[in-house]
Design a protein around this motif. Structure first.
Motif, short mmCIF file in Angstrom:
data_model
loop_
_atom_site.label_atom_id
_atom_site.label_comp_id
_atom_site.label_asym_id
_atom_site.label_seq_id
_atom_site.Cartn_x
_atom_site.Cartn_y
_atom_site.Cartn_z
N THR B 154 0.95 -1.18 0.18
CA THR B 154 0.08 0.00 -0.11
C THR B 154 0.85 1.36 -0.07
N ALA B 155 1.91 1.25 0.91
CA ALA B 155 2.83 2.49 0.70
C ALA B 155 3.55 2.68 -0.39
N MET B 156 3.87 1.51 -1.19
CA MET B 156 4.69 1.61 -2.47
C MET B 156 3.67 2.05 -3.49
N ILE B 157 2.53 1.59 -3.41
CA ILE B 157 1.56 2.11 -4.38
C ILE B 157 1.38 3.79 -4.30
N LEU B 207 3.95 -4.40 -8.32
CA LEU B 207 3.68 -3.16 -9.06
C LEU B 207 4.45 -3.14 -10.51
N GLY B 208 5.42 -4.02 -10.64
CA GLY B 208 6.15 -4.31 -12.05
C GLY B 208 7.24 -3.04 -11.82
N VAL B 209 7.89 -2.69 -10.76
CA VAL B 209 8.78 -1.96 -10.67
C VAL B 209 10.27 -2.47 -10.34
N ARG B 210 11.29 -1.88 -10.75
CA ARG B 210 12.60 -2.71 -10.65
C ARG B 210 13.00 -2.53 -9.08
N PHE B 211 13.67 -3.57 -8.72
CA PHE B 211 13.90 -3.85 -7.14
C PHE B 211 15.32 -4.06 -7.11
N ILE B 212 15.90 -3.09 -6.48
CA ILE B 212 17.44 -3.36 -6.09
C ILE B 212 17.67 -3.54 -4.78
N THR B 213 18.65 -4.70 -4.36
CA THR B 213 18.90 -4.66 -2.78
C THR B 213 20.34 -4.32 -2.65
N ILE B 214 20.41 -3.62 -1.57
CA ILE B 214 21.86 -3.18 -1.01
C ILE B 214 22.37 -4.17 -0.18
N ALA B 342 -3.89 7.91 -4.35
CA ALA B 342 -3.50 6.55 -5.00
C ALA B 342 -4.49 5.54 -5.06
N LEU B 343 -5.34 5.49 -4.16
CA LEU B 343 -6.32 4.38 -4.05
C LEU B 343 -7.68 4.58 -3.96
#
Lengths: 504, 504
Positions: B154-157, B207-214, B342-343
């Motif tokens: 929900t926060a990411m949306i 969401l279909g967005v890129r995801f990068i881990t540190i 957003a919702l």
């Protein structure tokens, strides 16, 4: 609170709940509090020291119940019902006591296994095609979600993954693959009709895919037909868009319309020779409310259920019309691998020998959340307490109440016009008027007077520009006399409106 | 089942539940059934006729309880706990009785208003910055979600919507706007660390967005620091990517690490001069488990809570460590308009005069589902029954049990090595060995013997290639003697492993 104090508190709570149900009709159906009422009654911080249960409990009647709108009230005719029943309440009680975050089989095998079993029971009871049974030929099955909104979102996530997997050439790698997926995403479209519940649009918004609505009108009784779908698909093709998802509805929110599944199925066969082939359109059936009526075999026939065997997912909310507490939204898919591929994200801490063995279902892979409650228990209690015959009797009764209401409306053609129904205990009607505008003014006034009376709760909608009242008669406690009293109230207000027309 | 029969059935159920809790330690903590056990015990279809409650109830002990893993068992030391308490069970009972799909304020004003109030109580109790209070200066506030996974999704949306709104030029219209959004979407990145819970990755997938881990290592005690973040942001910039979301964690799943909020905050101030300016990175704090410890003021200080005042959202699961039944995942945002924009998807049937008046909160606009249960009730009961002092005492006690366990481990340095903790009642430890490989073999064997014993349940993880056991001591029923018995079992098995090393 120790277990002895709990026993006393719980029995006292049970007594209050029994009293609540026994006398529910004496309360106003809709809460009449003003916005912000509760903040004036409660302290601004949690207490420093614990309070006695007796002090807490007395605040329920004094402070909470005035702010409750009573969804189990016999005069609740709004939206669709949100069923509860005594066996279901017991299910919630046990579920709370056995609390756990049962994301994997080993976290409580009974939570997973009972869910699979009762969803198969339900699939049989509803006459769903075998592809939706966990024991069926296509490795399908059911899973309990929190709401129809989550069910359609979950189905759409799986559909997107399936579409990308099946249509992006597997030969592409690295950046070329990323680019192909990005391009494809930008062209993918979820389809619904103007009568489809807003949750499909919300799911498309969340996924960030295009959303196109197919207009449906009274010409087709607000149902999607094969020819409307064919035209929409052709239009998408002409715009170089790729439809990947369609919500078809069994019982739309406004009018309980049922989309024409056989002609939709035919249209899809024409669109792609095999509707189950790779890249084909995912069809989700939203039967959130009216799916409950499938417990009646004649409804299974009249909605042409066998023609949905080529569709991909099906959703029914037992918490609407099947006597089971919110939340119990039953989602079925034709191939569970679609969900698992789209929703599985592993983490070391969740590994265990049962999951690694591959013999068990881990429902976390079928849903958005990780944890889950033991919701199958209440469904099991309801199905066993009522039995198939009890559920059929209840659904039949409420449908007959809807027919009774509609026949009363028909008897006063001087005042009212039925716009749709009775269908699945829903009648949509309006006041007559010399013009559409006059009818709308009168119906709005009728709605407003009913709302103001506090004597019952109905909701409104707008159909092709016509303001209309939705009257639903499927709450468990509603009886024939309640429906007759409701109708008498409509008549009283309608006659008052006509009598005082100048003042409207 | 009429209300009289319900009363009898409910009291009988309460008695069974009391007996369950009074004698829970006599049951094996993890269920020992084989996969598929329940299908053999139940019929393949729902019964045609309703069954008596007595017949249903006896199947709970006979068929369900053998398949339950007892999360409230004193020897449950796995994952994180999934708390329940007697007041919370009463909350679920009343919630079930007052069942409704309370998506709008008018659907039951008390459901909405109590939620706002108890989430403010909780925010004060935890010492959250004022921006997260509903009465705070930034129009923030809290909402109950089903799980931390839903909270982060929900926060990411909301973060994605905010980022697009703030960074796509408003002058663009039509196709040009669509193209700009599509391009931007393809560049947007959600960030997390290798220790972040998998739900952030799942949200990005959805969401279909890129995801990068540190990557985070033992060098920083598995915590994200400002300098690690700065490097990650620079790397994204160099690749022409746009970071829009970061999950920072208070209490990671594997080791209960706490990210370094002050240095993260400083790094963000350097990255964009004002971390609350348009287009800035949304920071979500996942405090799902360990956030509960913020009821202790020293923990508020040691985690530098005030430095989170420029962050955007915060989540705590009361159903993990705060004695409240699953589900009660409390999500706070600094500006509720971000969620609502957003919702919100409107539909005619949901319109009502209270919502149109604008004075009320409609929580359906703060979440993915439409309907919602009355979950605030159990939180209210728990906060009042225990009081702030009761919750502090309980959290302190379980942290002390963790310290007691760790000190026992320290006394047997010949057998064990603590890898992290004790932190928030979690100790992560392993067996010693001549080499890392030998230590791993021994620790895996230890884990396997403990699992096989059925005497307690712990989970495992892998830290920088080292297989380790996670021992959590925060279940309500766990006492000092349980911790000592658990440690004795570890010692017994470890000594057995060393003694029979050849056979390992």
């Amino acid at each position: 609170m120790d277990s002895k104090e709990f026993r006393e508190a719980a029995i006292s709570s049970i007594d209050e709940i029994v009293n609540y149900y026994d006398n529910i009709s004496e309360r106003p159906v809709v809460s009449t509090v003003e916005p912000g009422y509760l903040r004036k009654l409660l302290p601004s911080e949690a207490p420093e020291d614990g309070e006695a249960w007796s002090d807490i409990q007395q605040d329920i009647e004094a402070k909470i119940l005035p702010g409750i709108t009573h969804w189990q009230h016999p005069n609740f005719h709004a939206f669709f019902p949100c069923a509860t029943s005594f066996p279901s309440i017991l299910g919630e009680l046990y579920s709370a006591a056995l609390s756990g975050a049962c994301f994997n089989w080993i976290c409580s095998p009974a939570v997973t296994e009972l869910e699979t079993i009762v969803l198969d029971w339900l699939a049989k009871l509803l006459g769903l095609p075998e592809c939706f049974h966990s024991t069926g030929p296509t490795n399908g099955g059911g899973v309990i979600q929190g709401s129809a909104s989550e069910a359609v979102l979950t189905a759409m996530i799986a559909a997107r993954e399936k579409h990308l997997r099946e249509t992006v050439p597997s030969s592409l790698e690295g950046d070329a693959r990323e680019d192909a997926i990005a391009l494809k995403r930008s062209r993918m479209v979820a389809l619904a009709t103007t009568a489809t519940h807003s949750s499909t649009k919300k799911a498309a918004l969340i996924l960030g895919v295009r959303f196109i609505t197919i207009p449906v009108t009274s010409t087709t009784s607000f149902a999607l037909t094969g020819s409307l779908l064919t035209a929409a698909l052709a239009s998408c093709r002409a715009r170089n868009l790729e439809p990947f998802f369609l919500t078809a509805t069994l019982g739309t929110t406004d009018t309980c319309a049922v989309d024409d599944f056989p002609s939709i199925s035919s249209a899809l066969s024409t669109y792609t020779s095999d509707p189950t082939s790779p890249g084909s359109l995912w069809v989700h059936i939203d039967a959130a409310y009216a799916g409950a009526a499938l417990v009646l075999p004649p409804i299974q026939s009249s909605t042409s259920l066998p023609s949905t065997a080529t569709f991909h997912s099906f959703n029914l909310n037992m918490h609407k019309w099947l006597l089971t507490n919110f939340d119990a939204s039953c989602l079925y898919v034709r191939d569970r691998a679609w969900l698992i591929r789209a929703l599985t994200v592993n983490q070391a801490v969740y590994s265990n020998s049962a999951s690694s063995g591959g013999l068990v279902t881990d429902y976390r892979e079928w849903q958005i959340p990780l944890g889950r409650r033991f919701r199958a228990l209440k469904i099991w209690f309801v199905l066993r307490s009522y039995g198939a015959s009890g559920l059929r009797a209840y659904i039949s009764k409420t449908i007959q109440l809807g027919e009774r209401f509609a026949s009363l409306v028909q008897e006063r053609k001087d005042l009212f016009e039925i716009l749709t129904g009775p269908r699945f205990a829903l009648t949509v009607f309006a006041m007559r008027g010399g013009s559409e505008e006059e009818a709308n003014v009168r119906t709005r006034e009728l709605y407003s007077r009913v709302e103001g009376s506090g004597k019952m709760w109905v909701t409104s909608t707008v159909l092709e520009g016509r303001f209309a009242i939705r009257m639903v008669t499927s709450v468990r406690t509603t009886e024939g006399e309640d429906v007759e009293r409701a109708f008498a109230l409509f008549v009283e207000f309608a006659e008052g409106i006509l009598g005082g027309e100048v003042g409207v």
